[in-house]
Design a protein around this motif. Structure first.
Motif, PDB file in Angstrom:
ATOM      1  N   CYS A 183      29.658 -18.516 -35.574  1.00 10.50           N
ATOM      2  CA  CYS A 183      30.853 -19.252 -35.134  1.00 10.50           C
ATOM      3  C   CYS A 183      30.471 -20.671 -34.741  1.00 10.50           C
ATOM      4  O   CYS A 183      29.545 -20.875 -33.960  1.00 10.50           O
ATOM      5  CB  CYS A 183      31.498 -18.539 -33.943  1.00 10.50           C
TER       6      CYS A 183
ATOM      7  N   CYS B 247      31.658 -20.867 -30.594  1.00  9.37           N
ATOM      8  CA  CYS B 247      31.022 -20.117 -29.500  1.00  9.37           C
ATOM      9  C   CYS B 247      29.641 -19.590 -29.885  1.00  9.37           C
ATOM     10  O   CYS B 247      28.947 -19.018 -29.041  1.00  9.37           O
ATOM     11  CB  CYS B 247      31.917 -18.974 -29.023  1.00  9.37           C
TER      12      CYS B 247
ATOM     13  N   CYS C 245      36.130 -16.226 -36.256  1.00  5.17           N
ATOM     14  CA  CYS C 245      35.410 -15.557 -35.171  1.00  5.17           C
ATOM     15  C   CYS C 245      36.335 -14.615 -34.391  1.00  5.17           C
ATOM     16  O   CYS C 245      37.419 -15.019 -33.973  1.00  5.17           O
ATOM     17  CB  CYS C 245      34.825 -16.611 -34.228  1.00  5.17           C
TER      18      CYS C 245
ATOM     19  N   CYS D   3      36.617 -16.054 -30.449  1.00  8.55           N
ATOM     20  CA  CYS D   3      37.314 -17.268 -30.015  1.00  8.55           C
ATOM     21  C   CYS D   3      38.221 -17.850 -31.100  1.00  8.55           C
ATOM     22  O   CYS D   3      38.854 -18.876 -30.875  1.00  8.55           O
ATOM     23  CB  CYS D   3      36.290 -18.308 -29.548  1.00  8.55           C
TER      24      CYS D   3
ATOM     25  N   GLY E 228      37.270 -19.291 -33.713  1.00  5.95           N
ATOM     26  CA  GLY E 228      36.600 -20.429 -34.349  1.00  5.95           C
ATOM     27  C   GLY E 228      36.239 -20.152 -35.811  1.00  5.95           C
ATOM     28  O   GLY E 228      36.303 -19.009 -36.279  1.00  5.95           O
TER      29      GLY E 228
HETATM   30 ZN    ZN Z   1      33.562 -17.940 -31.685  1.00  3.54          ZN
END
Ligand code: ZN
Ligand code: AP5
Length: 213
Positions: A130, A133, A150, A153, A155
């Motif tokens: 990711c 994070c 992800c 999060c 992402g």
């Molecule tokens: Zn993430």
């Protein structure tokens, strides 16, 4: 408790470190992550490190030693820490021993995760990380719920520049020549804990916890 996570590229050091943080409440210190963060910020150190990382070679010792020395003296390391990807050759290990004795600290366990080369190539070429994070996934062995996104999060997931087959081969060669001698080094110090790294992520986590207590 101070721990070193040792093992070839793709053995699962980062994957297990993320779980160990929660289980033991100690931070992960990954020199690879620190170098990639420096590169993302575009610092001179990061740009210099990239030249080596793209070839699968080791970044010069003085660069990584400086990063680690500063990091282990930060407040959140008082209860202990996990070194992931450091030391990576005998010279770094000797420097670490000197550094720790000056600080009145010592390494308690060196957890060495063993995985055969053909499995490592599969793990590395399918790895996705990711951008936001740093969580790790694998397209086959640990897939995210939604492709390219992800779970933790939301992402974007990306493939590391050094996870192509050619660079992976040189990283494995560098591991064999420069890092593997550390197995002997820590065996002699009575700190080596060998872990079979083949199996599910949960199984390997349980093996490591059994050794650390
Ligand atoms: Zn993430
Ligand atoms: P670094 O970032 O340290 O990379 P590495 O050591 O090559 O280790 P990796 O992060 O690739 O592997 P890992 O063991 O953490 O595997 P992971 O858990 O992600 O170093 C990169 C570069 O930086 C170096 O080449 C060098 O240039 C430089 N550098 C860094 N430190 C340095 C130092 N001290 N001195 C000099 N230079 C330095 O797992 C891999 C994949 O497998 C993931 O996709 C994961 O989901 C999957 N997986 C994990 N466990 C399992 C399992 N049990 N079964 C199936 N899949 C699994």
């Amino acid at each position: 408790m101070n721990i070193i996570l040792l093992g070839p590229p793709g053995a699962g050091k980062g994957t297990q470190a993320k779980r160990l943080i929660d289980a033991y409440g100690i931070p992960q210190i990954s020199t690879g992550d620190m170098l990639r963060a420096a590169l993302k910020e575009g610092t001179p150190l990061g740009l210099e490190a990239k030249k080596y990382m793209d070839q699968g070679a080791l970044v010069p010792d003085e660069v990584v030693v400086g990063l680690v020395k500063e990091r282990i003296q930060q407040d959140d390391c008082k209860k202990g820490y996990m070194l992931d990807g450091f030391p990576r050759n005998v010279s770094q290990a000797e420097t670490l021993d000197r550094m720790l004795s000056e600080l009145g600290q010592t390494i308690d366990h060196v957890v060495c995760i063993q995985v055969p080369d053909e499995e490592l190539v599969k793990r590395l070429t399918g790895r996705r990380t990711c951008r936001d994070c740093g969580a790790g996934f694998h397209v086959m062995f640990d897939p995210p719920k939604k492709d390219g996104v992800c779970d933790k999060c939301g992402g974007e997931l990306y493939q590391r520049d050094d996870d192509n087959e050619a660079t992976v081969k040189s990283r494995l060669q560098v591991y064999g020549e420069q890092t593997k001698p550390l197995i002997d080094y820590y065996e002699k110090q009575g700190k080596l804990r060998q872990i079979d790294g083949v199996g599910s992520i949960d199984e390997i986590f349980a093996r490591i916890k059994a050794v650390l207590g």
